[in-house]
Design an enzyme around this catalytic site. Sequence first.
Site, PDB file in Angstrom:
ATOM      1  N   ASP A 124       0.895  -1.241   0.166  1.00 17.70           N
ATOM      2  CA  ASP A 124       0.029  -0.190   0.007  1.00 17.70           C
ATOM      3  C   ASP A 124       0.880   1.368  -0.081  1.00 17.70           C
ATOM      4  OD1 ASP A 124      -2.238   1.807   0.661  1.00 17.70           O
ATOM      5  OD2 ASP A 124      -3.259  -0.053   1.309  1.00 17.70           O
ATOM      6  N   HIS A 176      -3.914   6.157   3.197  1.00 22.84           N
ATOM      7  CA  HIS A 176      -4.266   4.866   2.839  1.00 22.84           C
ATOM      8  C   HIS A 176      -3.667   3.602   3.458  1.00 22.84           C
ATOM      9  CE1 HIS A 176      -5.670   1.881  -0.200  1.00 22.84           C
ATOM     10  NE2 HIS A 176      -6.754   2.617  -0.398  1.00 22.84           N
ATOM     11  N   SER A 186     -11.260  -0.890  -0.284  1.00 22.42           N
ATOM     12  CA  SER A 186     -10.009  -0.602   0.332  1.00 22.42           C
ATOM     13  C   SER A 186     -10.142  -0.898   2.011  1.00 22.42           C
ATOM     14  CB  SER A 186      -9.197   0.407   0.264  1.00 22.42           C
ATOM     15  OG  SER A 186      -8.817   0.911  -0.873  1.00 22.42           O
TER      16      SER A 186
END
Length: 776
Positions: free
Chosen positions: A148, A227, A554
């Site tokens: 990620d 994220h 996600s």
Amino acid sequence: MLAAKRLLFLIVTFMLLQDNHHFSVVVVEATKHVHIVYMGEKKHDDPKITKEIHHELLSNVLGSKEAARGSMVYSYKHGFSGFAARLTQSEAEEISKFPVVVRVLPSRMHKLHTTRSWDFIGLELHRAKQSLLTDGKMGKGIIIGIIDSGVWPESKSFSDEGMGPVPSRWKGICQRGEHFNASNCNRKLIGARWFVKGSLAGGLGTFSTNKTGEYREFKSARDSFGHGTHTASIAAGNFVENANDYGLAEGLARGGAPRAHLAIYKACWFFQHACSDADILKAFDKAIHDGVDVLSISLGDEIPLFPYADRRDSIAIGSFHAVAQGITVVASAGNDGPISGTVANVAPWLITVGASTTDRRFMAAIMLGNNRTLWGQSLYTGKDHRGFYVVTYSERIAVASAEYVKGCGEGSLNKTLAAGKIVLCFKTSDEQDMVSASAAVSEAGGIGVIYAQSREDGSNPCVIPCVKVDYGIGTQILTYIRRARFPIAKLGFPSSAFGKLASPRVASFSSRGPSSISPQVLKPDIVAPGVDILAAFPSSDEKGAEYKLLSGTSMSAPHVAGIAALIKSMHSNWSPGAIRSALVTTASQTGTDGNEICDGGPTDKIGDPFDIGGGHVDPNKAMDPGLVYDTTISDYIRFLCSMGYSRESVANLTETKLRCKKDQHHGQNLNLPSIVIPSLRRRLTVTRTVTNVGPEDSVYEAVVKPPYGTSMKVEPQVLRFNSTTQVLTFKVSFASVREKARGGYKFGSLTWTDGEHFVRSPVAVRVLEFGIFPDV
Ligand SMILES: *[C@@H]1O[C@H](CO)[C@@H](O)[C@H](O)[C@H]1NC(C)=O
Ligand SMILES: *[C@@H]1O[C@H](CO)[C@@H](O)[C@H](O)[C@H]1NC(C)=O
Ligand SMILES: *[C@@H]1O[C@H](CO)[C@@H](O)[C@H](O)[C@H]1NC(C)=O
Ligand SMILES: *[C@@H]1O[C@H](CO)[C@@H](O)[C@H](O)[C@H]1NC(C)=O
Ligand SMILES: *[C@@H]1O[C@H](CO)[C@@H](O)[C@H](O)[C@H]1NC(C)=O
Ligand SMILES: CC(=O)N[C@H]1CO[C@H](CO)[C@@H](O)[C@@H]1O
């Protein structure tokens, strides 16, 4: 000044031309792009030898060792063999002619799968499921890898309080970099690496040196984007009391497997909001080498997907090798729903996860001047503009000839008329959402937004107070505005509400099946919470923890990665296929209210297998599924053969010497815990094999719910397991029984039960008859 501008213009033009195939004769010959030279399974245990082979091959084509060194980006030598290098089109073609090369792919960019909302206040994760948590020892000793955008190591979610020792089999490192060194790793965060060469070599961007900006990129595993921090803490964040943001919704935050270790592989970079194939493949290669047990991937392509056969993407290739080594790979389904056929990450060896809602909403009151109070959803926690203001409808204050007036499109509102008002907008186009409307109203001087729309997925961060309502409430407010002489309204402060709405529902953004590449493989496999999920986030003041609400598939993928870690901890010998089967066959079809799970798309239909796969993840049942549909790597290879892959390209994906027979039906016979028949003509029989993982002597009986218009027969109807027979094969025959039942998919199920376990497979069948094809 002028000259400088011209130069800039030329550079920009040049970059545009690079992407424009019409100009490829002029530009691409001279331009080197990053290509991935993929050479299948590694042939040597010694990575040094493998690397030498790569350099040798590249020197051969480029003419010298120096040129090869200059062009090489990565050598992949742990999980599989290959390399990434800067090559011209003709060099790439030349390399692809070498027999040891399976294929040469241009390195592309992948998107992170969370763009739907970007939210601001606190919320606890879904409630702890005590038994799998305790029996799975909260993931103790298991290592979850996250590919990620990196990690914010100071977050309390990554504290190693209560953590066991780093497993001795761990071979990873804590890679140094900007604002990141070995002291940032601990017994929770046991490894961190970063991969940027592919992104930089792509020429798509550079590091911002903007140290004063809100976002800055760190040349290290440190996450500036948020994220990766968020997804890592969802999968395996430690317990954090009173996690909250802006003082709302305090609660205990924790990851799915709070005692599992985390290994961070940063391949996604803020300076381009994306991740390159070359970096992703390197991350897989290292993760396989380092010894992770589970990998969580919250990124991927959008449709149209590349067919496996000519240009498989890095996630499919990397995960194939990971699964071959016994690593479970969990990936997000994408955020392109509710349109059918949009699901991404559809390789049959992946566990593909869609998103569902939880039972918490953030409700905010809208008080009207007639003393009526209506309710909507909001996450805006600013203290400003909380009194009564004039409320108006966008059409009343539009500039002449503006577009998208009802939805408060950009520039559609008259600044003189909008100033100081709350504006009611109606979503009429998919191009718009509450965030863009709040920006447009704010730009025009308005001080608040009431946004009417049909779906109620994750809330978004507005720049001014905003409340989302459904069309019914929006219409009531509009009626009030039209009737009142002096319409006014007050937007309340949001507060959390539990259990007021049916849950879970499928998030409307969650990408839907069927798979556009291989419809006979049911995707998504499962759904998990992915709307308004509270998890760790980088802190703006570099002091420590922050928590943020985000929505997207996600967020749902790492939920399942955490649960997979718990299962792995309980059943260390289960294959990735067995873990997937346990999750899919025990997933729930009903919500907390006992009704069937609804699809949160534009129509209120019941969720079908293309919305929810097996259903909503049920961790406690998944630890004791009774039977599993196990799937091996050779099953996947046979499946690829059936899809028309050449024997060579499949055989070179792995060393296994398999005859690649083009077996028409094998695609249907891949031993998945689901059955999808995209085109049933008259009859078709599929085969499945189950392995007993429950009590030795068990008797299971088949219960079928045939899809409308088809008959379904299971042979044998009863499976008897004993101490010597733990694996049994059965057949399911489908036949179309109604002429008219054709065209669309119809749904059913097959459930094996011993009275205690219910091993349920979703079934989807589309009946095709001659005659639906047009006459030419
Ligand atoms: C690592 O970074 C921290 C904080 O920036 C610093 O205090 C420490 O000395 C560094 N350790 C090493 C080994 O460089
Ligand atoms: C740098 O940071 C400032 C302040 O936040 C911001 O306004 C500006 O857009 C940033 N520049 C770049 C190139 O990111
Ligand atoms: C609203 O309520 C207030 C006090 O409760 C009252 O004084 C006022 O007259 C009411 N207005 C209307 C329109 O009913
Ligand atoms: C905005 O509204 C004012 C007042 O009605 C009017 O004078 C002005 O021309 C309008 N501007 C535009 C761009 O429509
Ligand atoms: C188990 O079942 C198989 C097949 O029904 C049978 O051949 C075998 O003898 C059984 N074994 C035992 C130990 O009962
Ligand atoms: C298409 C391709 O790369 N085929 C190769 C697969 O591997 C064998 C040897 O293992 C080669 O002979 C093929 O050329």
